[in-house]
Design an enzyme around this catalytic site. Sequence first.
Site, mmCIF file in Angstrom:
data_model
loop_
_atom_site.group_PDB
_atom_site.id
_atom_site.type_symbol
_atom_site.label_atom_id
_atom_site.label_comp_id
_atom_site.label_asym_id
_atom_site.label_seq_id
_atom_site.Cartn_x
_atom_site.Cartn_y
_atom_site.Cartn_z
ATOM 1 N N THR A 223 25.800 23.740 57.368
ATOM 2 C CA THR A 223 25.696 24.502 56.111
ATOM 3 C C THR A 223 26.908 24.295 55.216
ATOM 4 O OG1 THR A 223 26.617 26.556 57.072
ATOM 5 C CG2 THR A 223 24.225 26.248 57.169
ATOM 6 N N PRO B 225 25.522 24.343 63.655
ATOM 7 C CA PRO B 225 24.777 24.721 62.450
ATOM 8 C C PRO B 225 25.690 25.186 61.324
ATOM 9 C CG PRO B 225 23.676 25.559 64.409
ATOM 10 C CD PRO B 225 25.006 25.022 64.864
ATOM 11 N N TYR B 226 26.773 25.886 61.671
ATOM 12 C CA TYR B 226 27.736 26.286 60.648
ATOM 13 C C TYR B 226 28.254 25.075 59.893
ATOM 14 C CZ TYR B 226 32.291 27.501 58.689
ATOM 15 O OH TYR B 226 33.374 27.632 57.846
ATOM 16 N N GLY B 227 28.649 24.026 60.628
ATOM 17 C CA GLY B 227 29.147 22.816 59.988
ATOM 18 C C GLY B 227 28.119 22.172 59.088
#
Length: 316
Positions: free
Chosen positions: A152, A148-150
């Site tokens: 965003t 999920p970080y990637g």
Amino acid sequence: MTHALVTGAAGFIGSTLTDRLLADGVRVTGVDMFTDYYDPALKRRNLEGALRHPSFRLLELDLGAADLTALPEVDVVFHQAAQPGVRASWGREFTAYTHHNVLATQRLLERYRSSTLERFVYASSSSVYGDAESYPTPETALPRPFSPYGVTKLAGEHLVLLYGRNFGLPVAALRYFTVYGPRQRPDMAFHRFCRAMLQGEPIPVYGDGKQSRDFTFIADAVEANVRAWRRAAPQGVYNIGGGSQVEVLEAIALLEERLGVKANLRFEPRPPGDPLRTRADAARLAADLDYTTTVSIGDGLAAEAEWARKLYGGAR
């Protein structure tokens, strides 16, 4: 005097970039909201030198919620602020990632879309590639985030580029490949390894320790930012890779030499979202920005080990 805005100015990269700009005679307005993702006291320590400098001003605000008319007109924006961390971005915490990485980026772009900027430099990440289709990975590879970080960070990058195309904002996106060195965040691997070794604690190693990363020393990442400001192509996207691809266990062995301590390894399952390999194709960095990273993994880890020794004490 040239005036720069640095968001995330108290963080690892942001504070080091701030110090570099001040040393170069640039006036800097720093923005940070001192989230508790890690100890805010460490972030304030990062800014001790800048806060003594007459050309530095600090604004404490949330880019995702504050009235951004408080931000001054500047010549260049270095947008380093973000909610970091691959492993923490799952589940309920995803709200913080969308707020700080997507919404904050969009609001900052809106604030400066009509300004006369020399450049809006966005800190992206190699996490946009996930498990890449090829290695070394060029900027033309299809982004396939693995966390999920990637997701965003890629969303923020797309926002930056579309503001460039639609409003003529001079933008550049820098895809960092695992930046390390003095002031590295305490959740990042080399910092965790140093702290554990200096305090006589076991080092958690995820998977078999043979996963590899392209590591980039902090001074090289900062130099890339400065060059992107001055030289980037319109809507330029650049891999910022260190040319130091090593396995985790190899890096631990180097730290053992630098710290004079034998590591106590504790192997744990590899968490979701953690790719097995990263490696940057840095040809565009060399062609457009006339830069090739210069700090070897050995020299870089020696510098981080020395910094960690001062922070935590112990070892030789």
